[in-house]
Design a protein around this motif. Sequence first.
Motif, PDB file in Angstrom:
ATOM      1  N   ASN A 145       0.824  -1.208   0.000  1.00 42.59           N
ATOM      2  CA  ASN A 145       0.000   0.000   0.000  1.00 42.59           C
ATOM      3  C   ASN A 145       0.860   1.261   0.000  1.00 42.59           C
ATOM      4  O   ASN A 145       0.469   2.276  -0.563  1.00 42.59           O
ATOM      5  CB  ASN A 145      -0.948  -0.005   1.199  1.00 42.59           C
ATOM      6  CG  ASN A 145      -1.927   1.134   1.147  1.00 42.59           C
ATOM      7  OD1 ASN A 145      -2.739   1.226   0.238  1.00 42.59           O
ATOM      8  ND2 ASN A 145      -1.844   2.020   2.126  1.00 42.59           N
ATOM      9  N   GLU A 146       2.015   1.209   0.640  1.00 39.05           N
ATOM     10  CA  GLU A 146       2.929   2.358   0.611  1.00 39.05           C
ATOM     11  C   GLU A 146       3.417   2.631  -0.813  1.00 39.05           C
ATOM     12  O   GLU A 146       3.583   3.783  -1.199  1.00 39.05           O
ATOM     13  CB  GLU A 146       4.129   2.105   1.525  1.00 39.05           C
ATOM     14  CG  GLU A 146       3.786   2.128   2.995  1.00 39.05           C
ATOM     15  CD  GLU A 146       4.960   1.721   3.874  1.00 39.05           C
ATOM     16  OE1 GLU A 146       6.066   1.465   3.337  1.00 39.05           O
ATOM     17  OE2 GLU A 146       4.768   1.642   5.089  1.00 39.05           O
ATOM     18  N   GLN A 147       3.596   1.569  -1.586  1.00 38.28           N
ATOM     19  CA  GLN A 147       4.061   1.727  -2.964  1.00 38.28           C
ATOM     20  C   GLN A 147       2.920   2.094  -3.909  1.00 38.28           C
ATOM     21  O   GLN A 147       3.149   2.734  -4.927  1.00 38.28           O
ATOM     22  CB  GLN A 147       4.727   0.435  -3.442  1.00 38.28           C
ATOM     23  CG  GLN A 147       5.971   0.091  -2.666  1.00 38.28           C
ATOM     24  CD  GLN A 147       6.475  -1.310  -2.973  1.00 38.28           C
ATOM     25  OE1 GLN A 147       5.837  -2.087  -3.664  1.00 38.28           O
ATOM     26  NE2 GLN A 147       7.642  -1.632  -2.429  1.00 38.28           N
ATOM     27  N   ASN A 148       1.705   1.649  -3.583  1.00 39.35           N
ATOM     28  CA  ASN A 148       0.557   1.896  -4.454  1.00 39.35           C
ATOM     29  C   ASN A 148      -0.653   2.280  -3.594  1.00 39.35           C
ATOM     30  O   ASN A 148      -1.559   1.474  -3.396  1.00 39.35           O
ATOM     31  CB  ASN A 148       0.268   0.644  -5.290  1.00 39.35           C
ATOM     32  CG  ASN A 148      -0.789   0.881  -6.330  1.00 39.35           C
ATOM     33  OD1 ASN A 148      -1.304   1.983  -6.474  1.00 39.35           O
ATOM     34  ND2 ASN A 148      -1.126  -0.162  -7.066  1.00 39.35           N
ATOM     35  N   PRO A 149      -0.689   3.508  -3.077  1.00 38.36           N
ATOM     36  CA  PRO A 149      -1.735   3.904  -2.133  1.00 38.36           C
ATOM     37  C   PRO A 149      -3.119   4.095  -2.750  1.00 38.36           C
ATOM     38  O   PRO A 149      -4.090   4.316  -2.025  1.00 38.36           O
ATOM     39  CB  PRO A 149      -1.215   5.216  -1.546  1.00 38.36           C
ATOM     40  CG  PRO A 149      -0.264   5.739  -2.552  1.00 38.36           C
ATOM     41  CD  PRO A 149       0.306   4.561  -3.271  1.00 38.36           C
ATOM     42  N   THR A 150      -3.249   3.983  -4.051  1.00 40.43           N
ATOM     43  CA  THR A 150      -4.559   4.152  -4.684  1.00 40.43           C
ATOM     44  C   THR A 150      -5.228   2.821  -5.025  1.00 40.43           C
ATOM     45  O   THR A 150      -6.334   2.812  -5.554  1.00 40.43           O
ATOM     46  CB  THR A 150      -4.435   4.991  -5.968  1.00 40.43           C
ATOM     47  OG1 THR A 150      -3.557   4.317  -6.878  1.00 40.43           O
ATOM     48  CG2 THR A 150      -3.911   6.383  -5.653  1.00 40.43           C
ATOM     49  N   SER A 151      -4.578   1.712  -4.723  1.00 39.22           N
ATOM     50  CA  SER A 151      -5.129   0.405  -5.069  1.00 39.22           C
ATOM     51  C   SER A 151      -6.272   0.035  -4.115  1.00 39.22           C
ATOM     52  O   SER A 151      -6.071  -0.159  -2.918  1.00 39.22           O
ATOM     53  CB  SER A 151      -4.042  -0.671  -5.001  1.00 39.22           C
ATOM     54  OG  SER A 151      -4.616  -1.948  -5.140  1.00 39.22           O
ATOM     55  N   ILE A 152      -7.462  -0.084  -4.673  1.00 39.88           N
ATOM     56  CA  ILE A 152      -8.632  -0.474  -3.893  1.00 39.88           C
ATOM     57  C   ILE A 152      -8.476  -1.911  -3.405  1.00 39.88           C
ATOM     58  O   ILE A 152      -8.814  -2.237  -2.267  1.00 39.88           O
ATOM     59  CB  ILE A 152      -9.923  -0.331  -4.742  1.00 39.88           C
ATOM     60  CG1 ILE A 152     -10.084   1.097  -5.237  1.00 39.88           C
ATOM     61  CG2 ILE A 152     -11.148  -0.782  -3.953  1.00 39.88           C
ATOM     62  CD1 ILE A 152     -10.093   2.140  -4.163  1.00 39.88           C
ATOM     63  N   TYR A 153      -7.950  -2.767  -4.271  1.00 44.18           N
ATOM     64  CA  TYR A 153      -7.773  -4.176  -3.917  1.00 44.18           C
ATOM     65  C   TYR A 153      -6.888  -4.334  -2.683  1.00 44.18           C
ATOM     66  O   TYR A 153      -7.235  -5.068  -1.752  1.00 44.18           O
ATOM     67  CB  TYR A 153      -7.179  -4.951  -5.094  1.00 44.18           C
ATOM     68  CG  TYR A 153      -6.850  -6.369  -4.745  1.00 44.18           C
ATOM     69  CD1 TYR A 153      -7.851  -7.330  -4.638  1.00 44.18           C
ATOM     70  CD2 TYR A 153      -5.542  -6.768  -4.489  1.00 44.18           C
ATOM     71  CE1 TYR A 153      -7.564  -8.637  -4.295  1.00 44.18           C
ATOM     72  CE2 TYR A 153      -5.234  -8.070  -4.148  1.00 44.18           C
ATOM     73  CZ  TYR A 153      -6.250  -9.005  -4.048  1.00 44.18           C
ATOM     74  OH  TYR A 153      -5.953 -10.296  -3.692  1.00 44.18           O
TER      75      TYR A 153
END
Length: 173
Positions: free
Chosen positions: A54-62
């Motif tokens: 999540n730190e690398q991709n904070p917009t991922s809903i999954y």
Amino acid sequence: MRNYFTLILLIFYVTVFSQSTSVRTVFMDNLKKADLYFNKAAYRNALNIYLRANEQNPTSIYIQEQIADCYFYLNNPAEAETWYRKIINEQKLHPDTKFKFAEVLSLLGKYAESKYWFEADLQEHPDKRIARDKARFLDKIDYYLLDSLAFSVQPTAFNSDHADYCPAYFHEG
């Protein structure tokens, strides 16, 4: 010389493979590894990896949904609520997400909001009996809470601070 090379190669393989809980996970990317742990109910291990992802991709809903589910299954409703709130109005969620969010709210004593989300889940899944029963239960929550004042629940010697399973008789008892 050949023996030294074989020895160094052996030490390398032992070092690499001993750092992983499974040989299969050594060369997996983090999301696949987290999903593997999640599907095997190793929610604590999966949670740590999902948080890094999540730190690398904070917009991922999954990823955010998986983090919320990990907290849900780890019996941490306060954190689960935080993560479910971030995604609950998104379109492409797992079919049980609204139900789990309603459960979390109910655990936290937010009964009116919990009932709202049980009913929202019922709008999407009209045949879901458990959501209907829980919404009906929340209609009468004040009655049930009044009755609870007459009783006192105390921990016993076999209770712990963790989620305990109910003791039950085995075979002849």
